[in-house]
Structures are given as C-alpha cells and as structure tokens.
Design an enzyme around this catalytic site. Structure first.
Site, PDB file in Angstrom:
ATOM      1  N   LEU A  69       0.876  -1.251  -0.015  1.00  0.00           N
ATOM      2  CA  LEU A  69       0.085   0.057   0.052  1.00  0.00           C
ATOM      3  C   LEU A  69       0.900   1.195  -0.313  1.00  0.00           C
ATOM      4  O   LEU A  69       1.891   1.191   0.417  1.00  0.00           O
ATOM      5  CB  LEU A  69      -1.040  -0.085   1.243  1.00  0.00           C
ATOM      6  CG  LEU A  69      -2.091  -1.062   1.241  1.00  0.00           C
ATOM      7  CD1 LEU A  69      -2.713  -0.906   2.812  1.00  0.00           C
ATOM      8  CD2 LEU A  69      -3.056  -1.084   0.457  1.00  0.00           C
ATOM      9  N   ASP A  70       0.547   2.151  -0.540  1.00  0.00           N
ATOM     10  CA  ASP A  70       1.312   3.566  -0.653  1.00  0.00           C
ATOM     11  C   ASP A  70       1.315   4.051   0.798  1.00  0.00           C
ATOM     12  O   ASP A  70       0.583   3.664   1.835  1.00  0.00           O
ATOM     13  CB  ASP A  70       0.722   4.606  -1.464  1.00  0.00           C
ATOM     14  CG  ASP A  70       0.735   4.178  -2.990  1.00  0.00           C
ATOM     15  OD1 ASP A  70       1.448   3.268  -3.405  1.00  0.00           O
ATOM     16  OD2 ASP A  70      -0.249   4.661  -3.776  1.00  0.00           O
ATOM     17  N   LYS A  71       2.613   4.999   0.660  1.00  0.00           N
ATOM     18  CA  LYS A  71       2.830   5.315   2.349  1.00  0.00           C
ATOM     19  C   LYS A  71       1.725   5.953   2.871  1.00  0.00           C
ATOM     20  O   LYS A  71       1.518   5.676   4.200  1.00  0.00           O
ATOM     21  CB  LYS A  71       4.095   6.433   2.175  1.00  0.00           C
ATOM     22  CG  LYS A  71       4.886   6.777   3.412  1.00  0.00           C
ATOM     23  CD  LYS A  71       5.803   7.655   3.353  1.00  0.00           C
ATOM     24  CE  LYS A  71       6.356   8.092   4.613  1.00  0.00           C
ATOM     25  NZ  LYS A  71       7.579   9.038   4.295  1.00  0.00           N
ATOM     26  N   THR A  73      -1.435   5.590   1.971  1.00  0.00           N
ATOM     27  CA  THR A  73      -2.770   4.886   2.052  1.00  0.00           C
ATOM     28  C   THR A  73      -2.858   4.034   3.295  1.00  0.00           C
ATOM     29  O   THR A  73      -1.942   3.567   3.645  1.00  0.00           O
ATOM     30  CB  THR A  73      -2.678   3.904   0.920  1.00  0.00           C
ATOM     31  OG1 THR A  73      -2.806   4.811  -0.399  1.00  0.00           O
ATOM     32  CG2 THR A  73      -4.077   3.156   0.731  1.00  0.00           C
ATOM     33  N   ARG A 155      -5.165   5.630  -7.747  1.00  0.00           N
ATOM     34  CA  ARG A 155      -4.769   6.913  -7.962  1.00  0.00           C
ATOM     35  C   ARG A 155      -4.585   7.470  -9.286  1.00  0.00           C
ATOM     36  O   ARG A 155      -5.334   8.608  -9.717  1.00  0.00           O
ATOM     37  CB  ARG A 155      -3.453   7.255  -7.089  1.00  0.00           C
ATOM     38  CG  ARG A 155      -3.467   6.921  -5.792  1.00  0.00           C
ATOM     39  CD  ARG A 155      -2.201   7.068  -4.819  1.00  0.00           C
ATOM     40  NE  ARG A 155      -1.604   8.354  -5.181  1.00  0.00           N
ATOM     41  CZ  ARG A 155      -0.369   8.692  -4.812  1.00  0.00           C
ATOM     42  NH1 ARG A 155       0.537   7.705  -4.451  1.00  0.00           N
ATOM     43  NH2 ARG A 155       0.141   9.822  -4.928  1.00  0.00           N
TER      44      ARG A 155
END
Length: 230
Positions: A69-71, A73, A155
């Site tokens: 998961l993105d930082k 998110t 995104r």
C-alpha cells in the site's frame, strides 16, 4: 445543502502524526498470516516500515509484507509469518483469486453511479470498478474494486477520469478554490476490504479495516459522513 455547508469556516485537518504499530491494529491472525490495519505515513516494507515494526514487535525476522500500500494509504495489509507462507499466498495474488475493495474521497461529482476504468497503468492491463456511495458538487465518496494491482492504480485511474483523490499530490496539480479540499494533507484512500481463501486451511477470509479518523472527519466536513456510519 452540502454545497453551502462546506463554505463554513472549519478547522484545518492536521497532518497525520508519526505512529507505531500497536496490537489493536491486527485485524486477523493465524499460524501463517497477519492482516494489519495500516496507518498513514509509513511504507509497507523496507527500512523503517510497518514490516520492520512487526518484526520487532513479534521478535521475528521472517515476517514479510505480501503486497503493498502506498505510504499514505491506509487499510488492510497482509503479512506472511514465514517465507513458505509468503510463497503460498503470493500464488493467490498472481492468480487474482483475491478481492480488494477500497474507499476513496475524490474531487467533484461523477456523472455515472457506476463505471469501469480499464486504462493501462505503466503499459500493463489495469481494471478498476467504481461505485459512487455519496457525492455533492465538491467531492464524492467512492467504493473501488480492483481486478489488478498495479502501482498507484486507483490514484492513476481516478486522476485519468478527472476525479483525482483528495490530497493527491502526484497526479493532480490543479488549483482547488475550496479551502477544505485544498488543505487535505494526504491522499484519501483506504484499503477497506480484502477477501481470499487461506491457502493452508482453505477458510474463506473476509476482512474489513475500520476507517482512520482523518478520513471520517474529512468526509463529515464535506457532508459525506452519513454514508460511513453503516
């Protein structure tokens, strides 16, 4: 009306403070896997990551993040407790035998209540199914189910259709006249639900990650909070 409500002077949402793992973030655990409700501001793996914190907490260097998961998110993130378990569940991800649903706060109102986006990401097939849960002229609350797991897929896809995530810094550089939307400190994306068959026990797992406070607070300030109470 919603459009009038967001003109009221409302305190700014402060940037998420640095956090550390604590046991209540564990959504599910068995002999092979951990599913953790990831907080914003930390990477899934690598130095100083949630993976690192879990290894320290459980005193095990064998714990591995199964996906990313993105930082910034938040939400459900799967970890394997050993490398064999990692390899077994990786096959499930590669076979796309896993269901992942996100909640997103995005800009503006969509013209259609449901739609599918299949624009390639990094020249690879990427498919996202979008469902509007609530919206007004300023913002929308979306449920996004992804068939593929490309980097930044949600995104990128939302930005492509002109409804970038609130707080998006990479794929949106336009001006936002609304002060509330302009001051969102991170992209508002939450890995809400994940479902798959446990490869050892064959149990059907359906895990839901509670929303973080900043997501619920922003939704409420934008008049989208009612949809999050159920």
């Amino acid at each position: 009306k919603l459009g009038d409500a967001v003109q009221v002077q409302i305190p700014h949402i402060h940037k998420t403070q640095k956090e550390s793992f604590y046991p209540k973030q564990v959504l599910y655990q068995d002999q092979q896997y951990l599913i953790v409700n990831k907080f914003a501001g930390i990477n899934a793996n690598g130095p100083h990551s949630l993976e690192t914190q879990l290894r320290e907490y459980y005193q095990s260097k064998s714990i591995e993040a199964v996906h990313r998961l993105d930082k910034d998110t938040t939400g459900a993130l799967v970890f394997a407790k050993n490398h064999e378990a990692f390899e077994r569940i990786k096959e499930i991800f590669e076979e796309k035998a896993i269901k992942k649903i996100y909640l997103a706060l995005a800009m503006g109102a969509l013209s259609s209540r449901t739609q599918t986006i299949n624009t390639p990401v990094d020249n690879q097939k990427a498919v996202s199914h979008i469902k509007v849960l609530d919206q007004n002229r300023n913002a929308c609350l979306l449920e996004v189910e992804i068939e593929t797991g490309r980097k930044h897929q949600v995104r990128v896809h939302l930005a492509k259709i002109g409804h970038a995530l609130l707080g998006e810094k990479t794929y949106f550089a336009g001006h936002l006249p609304n002060e509330i939307l302009r001051n969102v400190p991170r992209q508002m994306l939450h890995a809400w639900k994940i479902s798959f068959k446990q490869p050892y026990t064959q149990a059907e797992l359906e895990i839901q990650a509670p929303l973080p406070v900043d997501f619920k607070t922003l939704a409420g300030r934008l008049g989208l909070g009612l949809a999050l109470r159920s």
